[in-house]
Design a protein around this motif. Structure first.
Motif, PDB file in Angstrom:
ATOM      1  N   THR A   3       0.830  -1.199   0.000  1.00 49.81           N
ATOM      2  CA  THR A   3       0.000   0.000   0.000  1.00 49.81           C
ATOM      3  C   THR A   3       0.870   1.257   0.000  1.00 49.81           C
ATOM      4  N   ASP A   4       0.488   2.220  -0.823  1.00 51.95           N
ATOM      5  CA  ASP A   4       1.188   3.506  -0.822  1.00 51.95           C
ATOM      6  C   ASP A   4       1.073   4.169   0.539  1.00 51.95           C
ATOM      7  N   ILE A   5       2.106   4.887   0.907  1.00 54.09           N
ATOM      8  CA  ILE A   5       2.072   5.759   2.082  1.00 54.09           C
ATOM      9  C   ILE A   5       2.198   7.158   1.503  1.00 54.09           C
ATOM     10  N   ILE A   6       1.077   7.846   1.439  1.00 51.74           N
ATOM     11  CA  ILE A   6       1.027   9.063   0.630  1.00 51.74           C
ATOM     12  C   ILE A   6      -0.009  10.021   1.209  1.00 51.74           C
ATOM     13  N   ASP A   7       0.214  11.295   0.972  1.00 55.67           N
ATOM     14  CA  ASP A   7      -0.715  12.333   1.409  1.00 55.67           C
ATOM     15  C   ASP A   7      -0.531  13.528   0.481  1.00 55.67           C
ATOM     16  N   ASN A   8      -1.369  14.523   0.644  1.00 56.86           N
ATOM     17  CA  ASN A   8      -1.305  15.717  -0.191  1.00 56.86           C
ATOM     18  C   ASN A   8      -0.104  16.590   0.145  1.00 56.86           C
ATOM     19  N   ASN A   9       0.485  17.181  -0.897  1.00 61.69           N
ATOM     20  CA  ASN A   9       1.511  18.219  -0.767  1.00 61.69           C
ATOM     21  C   ASN A   9       2.726  17.816   0.050  1.00 61.69           C
ATOM     22  N   LEU A  10       3.163  16.587  -0.062  1.00 60.22           N
ATOM     23  CA  LEU A  10       4.367  16.145   0.646  1.00 60.22           C
ATOM     24  C   LEU A  10       5.605  16.799   0.046  1.00 60.22           C
ATOM     25  N   SER A  11       6.648  16.923   0.837  1.00 60.28           N
ATOM     26  CA  SER A  11       7.915  17.460   0.335  1.00 60.28           C
ATOM     27  C   SER A  11       8.511  16.528  -0.711  1.00 60.28           C
ATOM     28  N   VAL A  12       8.520  15.219  -0.411  1.00 59.09           N
ATOM     29  CA  VAL A  12       9.088  14.230  -1.322  1.00 59.09           C
ATOM     30  C   VAL A  12       8.253  12.956  -1.269  1.00 59.09           C
ATOM     31  N   ILE A  13       7.989  12.411  -2.430  1.00 61.38           N
ATOM     32  CA  ILE A  13       7.481  11.043  -2.524  1.00 61.38           C
ATOM     33  C   ILE A  13       8.625  10.214  -3.103  1.00 61.38           C
ATOM     34  N   PHE A  14       9.075   9.236  -2.330  1.00 58.87           N
ATOM     35  CA  PHE A  14      10.114   8.317  -2.779  1.00 58.87           C
ATOM     36  C   PHE A  14       9.425   7.209  -3.565  1.00 58.87           C
ATOM     37  N   CYS A  15       9.870   7.001  -4.782  1.00 57.91           N
ATOM     38  CA  CYS A  15       9.234   6.031  -5.673  1.00 57.91           C
ATOM     39  C   CYS A  15      10.185   4.890  -5.985  1.00 57.91           C
ATOM     40  N   GLY A  16       9.923   3.739  -5.386  1.00 56.69           N
ATOM     41  CA  GLY A  16      10.672   2.541  -5.720  1.00 56.69           C
ATOM     42  C   GLY A  16      10.220   1.996  -7.059  1.00 56.69           C
TER      43      GLY A  16
END
Length: 165
Positions: A3-16
């Motif tokens: 499951t993604d760990i994600i939210d709005n307007n994050l500084s960085v989304i790390f994408c494997g």
């Protein structure tokens, strides 16, 4: 499935690139014993302590998120083929447009190359934006990536961390 760990307007989304078999089985990002993601993130200054994979959700409190380019778990990322990247790009783009991260950090070159059709990429920041976000290409922290020692990973990740302040 992870499951993604994600939210709005994050500084960085790390994408494997995609989940490893152990991470998919455990349900926690970067849970393989040899994976150096959490240690690298801490040593590069993203987190004040090393997050344990079982506490991966806590990354949100630092304004960072986690996702993968392709959902299918494999033992090695090179088991994926181009059709899997092609079939995941639209949902990935929609996710990034919806959540609006400031930066997307691709862990390894494979996913971004497949998503953009580029044949050659350098490590670090990219000139173009992708779905409105700045792009960084970081070495993959997998223990299978023997081309980068821990110190090398920390150097690359630290450069991104410094760019955020």
């Amino acid at each position: 499935m992870l499951t993604d760990i994600i939210d709005n307007n994050l500084s960085v989304i790390f994408c494997g690139i995609n989940p490893g078999l152990k991470s998919a089985s455990d349900g926690y990002h970067f849970s393989g014993r040899s994976n150096r993601f959490w240690k690298t993130l801490h040593l590069a200054g993203f987190t004040p302590y090393e997050i344990e994979p079982i506490s991966d959700l806590s990354i949100l409190q630092f304004s960072y998120g986690l996702t993968t380019a392709v959902a299918r778990a494999t033992a090695r990322a090179d088991e994926l083929d181009n059709t899997e990247f092609a079939s995941s790009i639209e949902s990935f783009k929609n996710k990034m447009i919806f959540y609006k991260p400031q930066c997307i950090a691709f862990l390894g070159k494979a996913a971004y190359m497949a998503f953009t059709g580029k044949k050659k990429l350098s490590w670090g920041p990219q000139e173009e934006k992708f779905c409105g976000a700045r792009i960084w290409i970081l070495p993959n922290p997998s223990g299978l990536n023997r081309g980068f020692r821990l110190n090398d990973l920390v150097d690359h990740y630290s450069a991104l961390q410094r760019s955020l302040t």
